[in-house]
Design a protein around this motif. Structure first.
Motif, short mmCIF file in Angstrom:
data_model
loop_
_atom_site.label_atom_id
_atom_site.label_comp_id
_atom_site.label_asym_id
_atom_site.label_seq_id
_atom_site.Cartn_x
_atom_site.Cartn_y
_atom_site.Cartn_z
N GLN A 1 0.83 -1.21 0.00
CA GLN A 1 0.00 0.00 0.00
C GLN A 1 0.86 1.26 0.00
OE1 GLN A 1 -2.72 -0.34 3.28
NE2 GLN A 1 -3.65 -2.20 2.47
N ALA A 2 2.03 1.16 0.58
CA ALA A 2 2.92 2.32 0.64
C ALA A 2 3.67 2.55 -0.68
CB ALA A 2 3.92 2.15 1.77
N LEU A 3 3.85 1.50 -1.48
CA LEU A 3 4.68 1.64 -2.68
C LEU A 3 3.92 1.54 -4.00
CD1 LEU A 3 7.81 -0.44 -1.60
CD2 LEU A 3 7.55 2.04 -1.63
N LEU A 4 2.99 0.61 -4.10
CA LEU A 4 2.35 0.36 -5.41
C LEU A 4 1.56 1.53 -5.99
CD1 LEU A 4 1.28 -3.38 -5.32
CD2 LEU A 4 3.36 -2.35 -6.21
N PRO A 5 0.82 2.32 -5.19
CA PRO A 5 0.09 3.42 -5.82
C PRO A 5 1.00 4.39 -6.58
CG PRO A 5 -0.76 3.02 -3.63
CD PRO A 5 0.49 2.19 -3.76
N GLN A 6 2.13 4.72 -6.01
CA GLN A 6 3.04 5.68 -6.63
C GLN A 6 4.08 5.00 -7.54
OE1 GLN A 6 4.87 8.27 -3.79
NE2 GLN A 6 5.82 9.57 -5.34
N TYR A 7 4.44 3.75 -7.21
CA TYR A 7 5.49 3.03 -7.93
C TYR A 7 4.99 1.63 -8.30
CZ TYR A 7 8.23 6.70 -5.68
OH TYR A 7 8.72 7.91 -5.26
N LEU B 1 23.53 -17.45 0.26
CA LEU B 1 22.16 -16.98 0.48
C LEU B 1 22.15 -15.50 0.11
CD1 LEU B 1 19.90 -17.79 3.38
CD2 LEU B 1 20.50 -15.42 3.05
N ALA B 2 21.10 -15.04 -0.57
CA ALA B 2 21.08 -13.64 -1.01
C ALA B 2 19.66 -13.08 -0.98
CB ALA B 2 21.66 -13.52 -2.41
N TYR B 3 19.60 -11.75 -0.82
CA TYR B 3 18.32 -11.04 -0.86
C TYR B 3 18.55 -9.60 -1.27
CZ TYR B 3 19.72 -9.30 3.75
OH TYR B 3 20.40 -8.72 4.78
N ASN B 4 17.52 -8.98 -1.81
CA ASN B 4 17.56 -7.56 -2.18
C ASN B 4 17.37 -6.70 -0.94
OD1 ASN B 4 17.69 -8.02 -4.97
ND2 ASN B 4 15.47 -8.10 -5.15
N THR B 5 18.06 -5.58 -0.90
CA THR B 5 17.82 -4.60 0.16
C THR B 5 16.75 -3.61 -0.31
OG1 THR B 5 19.47 -3.04 -0.67
CG2 THR B 5 20.24 -4.71 0.91
N GLY B 6 16.14 -2.95 0.64
CA GLY B 6 15.19 -1.89 0.31
C GLY B 6 15.85 -0.77 -0.45
N GLU B 7 17.10 -0.49 -0.13
CA GLU B 7 17.85 0.56 -0.81
C GLU B 7 18.02 0.22 -2.30
OE1 GLU B 7 18.37 0.63 3.45
OE2 GLU B 7 18.78 -0.97 2.03
N GLY C 1 13.45 4.08 -8.53
CA GLY C 1 13.39 5.53 -8.35
C GLY C 1 12.47 5.95 -7.21
N ILE C 2 12.42 5.16 -6.17
CA ILE C 2 11.53 5.43 -5.04
C ILE C 2 12.10 6.58 -4.21
CG2 ILE C 2 10.50 4.48 -2.94
CD1 ILE C 2 10.73 1.70 -4.32
N LYS C 3 11.25 7.54 -3.91
CA LYS C 3 11.65 8.70 -3.11
C LYS C 3 10.74 8.82 -1.89
CE LYS C 3 14.33 10.60 -6.41
NZ LYS C 3 15.45 9.77 -6.65
N ASP C 4 11.30 9.32 -0.80
CA ASP C 4 10.54 9.64 0.42
C ASP C 4 9.82 8.45 1.02
OD1 ASP C 4 11.33 12.34 0.13
OD2 ASP C 4 9.68 12.68 -1.27
N LYS C 5 10.40 7.27 0.92
CA LYS C 5 9.81 6.06 1.51
C LYS C 5 10.87 5.31 2.31
CE LYS C 5 5.84 6.49 -0.71
NZ LYS C 5 4.57 6.70 -0.07
N ASP C 6 11.78 6.05 2.92
CA ASP C 6 12.90 5.43 3.62
C ASP C 6 12.45 4.47 4.71
OD1 ASP C 6 14.55 6.88 1.98
OD2 ASP C 6 15.10 8.37 3.50
N ASP C 7 11.38 4.81 5.44
CA ASP C 7 10.91 3.92 6.51
C ASP C 7 10.43 2.59 5.95
OD1 ASP C 7 8.75 5.37 5.31
OD2 ASP C 7 7.46 4.87 7.01
#
Length: 150
Positions: free
Chosen positions: A84-90, A113-119, A126-132
């Motif tokens: 809900q925090a990401l899909l509407p805008q991205y 073992l590997a995984y993607n970071t939020g960063e 190009g996600i902005k202002d969603k650091d939390d």
């Protein structure tokens, strides 16, 4: 189909070095690929609200097509709270959800073992202002790898 699957598996295995630089955390496991993913799965299932959507054994899939790849498994899981925090805008971020943790045996026999970071997801999409939200993604995924590697 056999060539496509073999190519996909090879790409996953070969991209590790490049991915590390792009925000993919890679860690060595002292367990087999299957046991590593068993341990990740147990950690995910132990947290309320998280669910396992799929577990894919690439070695078994390749074998079913007459191919051969080293042991490689991925666990796909999540709980949907970041959507809900990401899909509407991205909306394209949906390509990277649900979350995934990959384990594979490299050419020297080491299990990784590997995984993607939020960063990484922020950079990729190009996600902005969603650091939390991005920090929660990294923290959650990381929290499942720790007990799997102990």
């Amino acid at each position: 189909m056999k060539k496509l699957l073999t190519s996909l598996c090879a790409a996953v295995l070969l991209s590790n070095a490049a991915a590390q630089e792009q925000g993919v955390v890679s860690l060595q496991s002292k367990y087999s690929v299957a046991e590593t993913i068993d341990r990740v799965e147990a950690a995910v299932r132990a947290v309320s609200g998280f669910q396992v959507f799929a577990r894919i054994d690439f070695q078994a899939v390749a074998a079913a097509q007459g191919g051969k790849v080293r042991p490689t498994q991925i666990l796909i899981f999540g709980r949907g709270t970041v959507l809900q925090a990401l899909l509407p805008q991205y909306p394209v971020t949906a390509l990277d959800f649900p979350l995934k943790i990959l384990s594979w045996e490299d050419e020297s026999g080491r299990v990784m073992l590997a995984y993607n970071t939020g960063e990484y997801l922020a950079q990729r999409h190009g996600i902005k202002d969603k650091d939390d939200v991005l920090k929660r993604i990294t923290d959650a995924t990381s929290s499942f790898t720790k007990p799997a590697l102990e």
